[in-house]
Design an enzyme around this catalytic site. Sequence first.
Site, PDB file in Angstrom:
ATOM      1  N   ASP A 221       0.896  12.752  -6.556  1.00 29.01           N
ATOM      2  CA  ASP A 221       2.192  13.200  -7.516  1.00 29.01           C
ATOM      3  C   ASP A 221       3.055  14.300  -6.916  1.00 29.01           C
ATOM      4  OD1 ASP A 221       4.577  13.095  -8.734  1.00 29.01           O
ATOM      5  OD2 ASP A 221       3.450  12.079 -10.894  1.00 29.01           O
ATOM      6  N   ALA A 223       5.338  16.298  -7.403  1.00 32.87           N
ATOM      7  CA  ALA A 223       6.628  16.823  -8.027  1.00 32.87           C
ATOM      8  C   ALA A 223       7.111  18.483  -8.487  1.00 32.87           C
ATOM      9  CB  ALA A 223       6.632  16.018  -9.406  1.00 32.87           C
TER      10      ALA A 223
END
Length: 400
Positions: A221, A223
């Site tokens: 992930d 982000a």
Amino acid sequence: MTDALVMGQRPGLFDRLAQQPADALLAIIGLVNADPREDKIDLGVGVYKDAAGNTPILRAVKAAEKILLDTQETKTYLGSEGDVRFVALMKEMAFGAARARDERIVGLQTPGGCGALRLGAELIKATGSDARIFVGQPTWPNHVPLIGSVGLPFVDYPYYDKAAKAVTFDRMMDALEDAKAGDVVLLHGCCHNPTGADLSLDQWKAIAALVSERGLVPFIDFAYQGLGHGLEADAEGARLVVDAAEQALVAHSNDKNFGLYRERTGSLFVKGADAEQAKVIASNLTVMARTSWSMPPDHGAAIVRVVLDTPELAADWHAELKEMCARIRSLRSRIAASDPRLAYVEEQNGMFSMLPLSAEAITDLRTTESIYLAGSGRFNVAGLSDHNVDRFAAAVAKRL
Ligand code: LMR
């Protein structure tokens, strides 16, 4: 029998639905809005605020929007892959120029990083394998609900010790010893959410070695690229692990690094064993996107594309990203300097840090001081402004 009576007696489609609790993190937005105190401090949801306490639209973003307004000639559909130029730019941002040409890595635009995580989860599910998702604790509270919503099983691994304020790397590696070939390891590319405590490069190397030896599949992930130590430095660990893995997934987001939160701008990249397999993966992703949201929202991706394809805007965006980073670092230093027990905050990265506070202390911060943080003790460093950081640090120190 009248129709009304029949309607009252027969079971209705929605009768069995149970009331769901509100998302605890997003609920903080409502709590803050309902608090009339002028000096309230909102450190709940992860959005960046400038020195004056506003979440600005970046200059480069505004300029790109003007260009789009003036030059965009159609709103016709782009297709389920979204904006392919945007995807190519993000492939280069996430993986670097050399890997951007790697045909084993395919990608498509998604509605934010959440869309990317969801699509990645759907892809794993669609393989029909019995893959388990190894997830660090703590992690972003939406990870398990979001990825789990497709029906994948989870195994926890310890990531961070809140009391010791440190990554529990040895325990993490011990737990990952139980993973078997094809199991998925969920990792945070940088700026760990909710703790701000990232892996060191040596630790990333150890994970890369494990992934390669065991045939594990990293699901990264990513982000917050650029909000830790810069775009390249923040990608180093993720790139090492993707290189080491035969197959991997990366969920990338521009919601934070371009300040595009509500535009939902993201992309999913998947590495296959070879270019042929990558084509099959791409075809699956396209069908899954089509049957989920059909096509991703365009505006945010169009902005990112225009910024990065316009040299003056790209330069300005790089400068703004550096300003955001520098501001977060200076807030971290101020918090760290306020009390030795908070010194650890300075060593961490990105928007978040976690306070070793009890649930009572967190509630008391809300009611007594109008300071709002997540129930886990996570606070959004980037939500502080110059005029309230000292009050925040003092209020926290009183409750440690
Ligand atoms: C956060 O963690 O605060 C952000 O990623 C916003 C969200 O969607 O939870």
